[in-house]
Design a protein around this motif. Structure first.
Motif, mmCIF file in Angstrom:
data_model
loop_
_atom_site.group_PDB
_atom_site.id
_atom_site.type_symbol
_atom_site.label_atom_id
_atom_site.label_comp_id
_atom_site.label_asym_id
_atom_site.label_seq_id
_atom_site.Cartn_x
_atom_site.Cartn_y
_atom_site.Cartn_z
ATOM 1 N N MET A 1 39.170 30.799 43.362
ATOM 2 C CA MET A 1 38.228 31.737 42.770
ATOM 3 C C MET A 1 37.865 32.854 43.746
ATOM 4 S SD MET A 1 37.759 30.783 39.725
ATOM 5 C CE MET A 1 36.248 31.405 39.050
ATOM 6 N N ARG A 4 40.382 35.624 43.745
ATOM 7 C CA ARG A 4 40.226 36.524 42.595
ATOM 8 C C ARG A 4 39.138 37.556 42.866
ATOM 9 N NH1 ARG A 4 39.822 32.649 37.367
ATOM 10 N NH2 ARG A 4 41.942 31.865 37.341
ATOM 11 N N THR A 5 38.029 37.068 43.422
ATOM 12 C CA THR A 5 36.929 37.987 43.732
ATOM 13 C C THR A 5 37.381 39.007 44.768
ATOM 14 O OG1 THR A 5 35.428 36.142 43.344
ATOM 15 C CG2 THR A 5 34.488 38.083 44.381
ATOM 16 N N HIS A 7 40.432 39.981 45.318
ATOM 17 C CA HIS A 7 41.387 40.881 44.641
ATOM 18 C C HIS A 7 40.639 41.937 43.840
ATOM 19 C CE1 HIS A 7 44.751 41.358 41.401
ATOM 20 N NE2 HIS A 7 44.760 42.357 42.269
ATOM 21 N N SER A 8 39.603 41.498 43.113
ATOM 22 C CA SER A 8 38.849 42.451 42.285
ATOM 23 C C SER A 8 38.104 43.457 43.164
ATOM 24 C CB SER A 8 37.888 41.729 41.341
ATOM 25 O OG SER A 8 36.797 41.185 42.052
ATOM 26 N N THR A 98 30.445 39.109 36.217
ATOM 27 C CA THR A 98 31.829 38.646 36.413
ATOM 28 C C THR A 98 31.891 37.509 37.429
ATOM 29 O OG1 THR A 98 32.501 40.919 35.993
ATOM 30 C CG2 THR A 98 34.147 39.458 36.929
ATOM 31 N N THR A 99 31.107 37.642 38.482
ATOM 32 C CA THR A 99 31.069 36.620 39.535
ATOM 33 C C THR A 99 29.617 36.222 39.775
ATOM 34 O OG1 THR A 99 32.948 37.766 40.532
ATOM 35 C CG2 THR A 99 31.913 36.044 41.856
ATOM 36 N N PRO A 100 29.096 35.273 38.989
ATOM 37 C CA PRO A 100 27.671 34.913 39.142
ATOM 38 C C PRO A 100 27.345 34.279 40.490
ATOM 39 C CG PRO A 100 28.610 33.936 37.147
ATOM 40 C CD PRO A 100 29.744 34.515 37.925
ATOM 41 N N ARG A 101 28.356 33.731 41.175
ATOM 42 C CA ARG A 101 28.104 33.200 42.518
ATOM 43 C C ARG A 101 28.061 34.387 43.471
ATOM 44 N NH1 ARG A 101 31.288 30.479 39.609
ATOM 45 N NH2 ARG A 101 30.874 28.300 39.105
ATOM 46 N N ARG A 102 26.850 34.842 43.707
ATOM 47 C CA ARG A 102 26.692 36.113 44.417
ATOM 48 C C ARG A 102 27.141 36.038 45.878
ATOM 49 N NH1 ARG A 102 20.879 38.092 41.743
ATOM 50 N NH2 ARG A 102 21.402 37.427 39.623
#
Lengths: 271, 245
Positions: A1, A4-5, A7-8, A98-102
């Motif tokens: 995960m 992905r973050t 990459h984004s 998009t990514t709630p795990r800040r």
């Protein structure tokens, strides 16, 4: 995960014109101005009395790296821009949805910021080597000055490596500050003020030598800035630990603040 | 399904959301209605974990928003128009969201088609967009993960009459596919045409809740129902709540 973050975040940076400009423009400016600065310094070295001495403590082994401190606003701008762009157009909202795990967002931004500044700093350090040292041929009776001819290259490259590390760390401090302060302008103003007023701050109180922009210069350019006799300059390793401490501490603070912050809470409720 | 239970939130001295509870069911459009400042957006932000509630619980598709491993694939949300950086192109905005959620790039084109955003606008910078185009891009972002729950904050803002009609059919279609659709609006007559159930809010509180049919048959229109309940609420005092089912 996390990948992905990351990459984004990389896609965000790559598709934002301001980031592209801040990466490319300083390189072009640096590439244009560094040879001029180098030729002036080298001319001074050749014309100076004594064996390659410009001023006490300055010789061919430490000309060049100090200019990386002068260009130190580049990693600051990169760091601030990577975070402050989130404040425009409600992008923080989209990012957190998009990514709630800040914490993951903070970590991804930090990795990206470090990678970008590492790349920029390495390119710029190469420019410094080319411009400053390749021009240092035998002077008027001074003999060979270049570190590559005098066997001082490892020490010189070591100093440059510290300058590169300074860019990475100061970029992280700026990024964290820009995440912590919910404003696109405040972090930039604060970091520039700290850099510009560094000498004055040192005269007010020696505790200001712990400010990252001031301590950071001691990592690779100990001759720069005011050195108070009763508070000698930090050794490069100590200065590195001070700035690294700032980078780590500010990143943890940014993570804590972002995690607790209401993303829409700053504005008055509209509906 | 969205389950909101006794949620309260204060912003400084202002109570934005005051002990609100309701359920938005699958296959239905639920309207969160009220004037500006009623607390609709604050509540929606709490539902999506953007804001932290002072008390109460919210579950979206059975979990808190942040507990979903891939929330974009379960819950689609549109806030603040597009939620895109003004200098970014629409496709680039959708691509980074897709990358974060592990959604294939091909889905970007699909959702842009779904929201009827003109192809010529896909590669334009978002700051050149009209308000209506921002809304469509925001809706496209929400649809990216093909989610079962959709949350829209004032989606009709800035849409022209053609766009509003399109939106009505679009929301209805999403609910008919079995999805949960929650939308906030201050346009009561518009919501009356699309919502199955409504929650009427004022000053952070629920003043009435029920099916659109029951409220309209009792009061003639949602607007009439709102003002009737508002007047009754004022009379009863701060603790009063009305429920019509």
């Amino acid at each position: 995960m996390f990948w992905r973050t990351l990459h984004s975040e990389a896609l965000k940076a790559a598709t934002q014109p301001a980031v592209a400009r801040i990466v490319v423009a300083p390189l072009i400016v640096c590439a244009a101005l560094t040879p001029i600065a180098a030729s002036q310094v080298n001319a001074s070295l050749h014309g100076a009395p004594g064996a390659g001495q410009l001023i006490p403590g300055t010789n061919a082994t430490n000309v060049g790296p100090e200019i990386m401190g002068l260009w130190g606003f580049v990693p600051v701008v990169v760091g601030v821009l990577l975070a402050s762009s989130e404040h425009h157009g409600g992008q923080w909202t989209t990012t957190v949805l998009t990514t709630p795990r800040r914490g993951q967002v903070v970590a991804a931004k930090a990795v990206l910021c470090a990678a970008l500044n590492l790349t920029l700093a390495t390119i710029y350090a190469a420019l410094v080597v080319i411009d400053y040292q390749t021009d240092l041929g035998p002077g008027d009776g001074l003999g060979e000055l270049s570190v590559f001819a005098t066997g001082r290259a490892p020490a010189y490259l070591g100093v440059l490596a510290m300058a590169v590390l300074y860019w990475v760390l100061i970029g992280l401090v700026s990024l964290a500050l820009a995440i912590a302060l919910p404003s696109p302008v405040a972090p930039m103003v604060l970091m520039v003020l700290l850099a510009v007023t560094a000498d004055a701050l040192m005269l007010i109180n020696p505790v200001f030598r712990f400010v990252p922009t001031i301590a950071g210069m001691q990592m690779f350019a100990p001759d720069q800035g005011i050195v108070l006799p009763e508070h000698p300059a930090f050794a490069p390793l100590t200065a590195t630990l001070v700035v690294a401490g700032w980078a780590l501490g500010m990143t943890v603070l940014a993570w804590a603040l972002l995690t607790r912050r209401d993303i829409g809470g700053r504005r008055a409720p509209t509906g | 399904m969205i389950e909101v239970e006794r949620v309260s939130k204060r912003h400084g001295s202002v109570t934005s959301v005051d002990n609100v509870s309701f359920v938005a069911r699958s296959g239905e459009v639920t309207g969160l209605l009220g004037p500006n400042g009623a607390g609709k957006s604050s509540l929606m932000r709490i539902i999506c974990d953007l804001d932290h509630a002072d008390s109460g619980t919210v579950r979206v598709a059975g979990r808190r928003y942040r507990d979903h491993p891939e929330p974009v694939r379960v819950i689609g949300v549109q806030f603040e128009g597009s939620g895109a950086h003004p200098s970014r192109r629409a496709v680039d905005h959708l691509r980074w969201v897709a990358a974060a959620a592990g959604i294939p790039r091909s889905r970007v084109d699909e959702v842009l088609h779904l929201v009827d955003l003109p192809r010529a606008a896909w590669r334009r910078r978002v700051h050149t967009y009209s308000l209506g185009m921002h809304q469509r891009l925001g809706i496209a972002t929400a649809l990216l993960g093909n989610p079962e729950v959709l949350i829209f904050d004032e989606p009709a803002n800035g849409l022209d009459p053609v766009g509003i009609r399109w939106l009505r059919g679009f929301l209805r279609g999403l609910a008919d596919e079995g999805r949960t659709v929650l939308l906030s609006s201050h346009l009561m007559s518009e919501t009356e045409l699309v919502a199955d159930g409504v929650v009427l809010m004022d000053r952070g509180r629920t003043i009435a809740e029920g099916t659109t049919t029951s409220l309209v048959s009792a009061y003639g229109s949602l607007e009439q129902a709102f003002f009737a309940h508002l007047a009754a609420d004022c009379q009863r005092g701060d603790d009063a709540r009305g429920t019509v089912r």
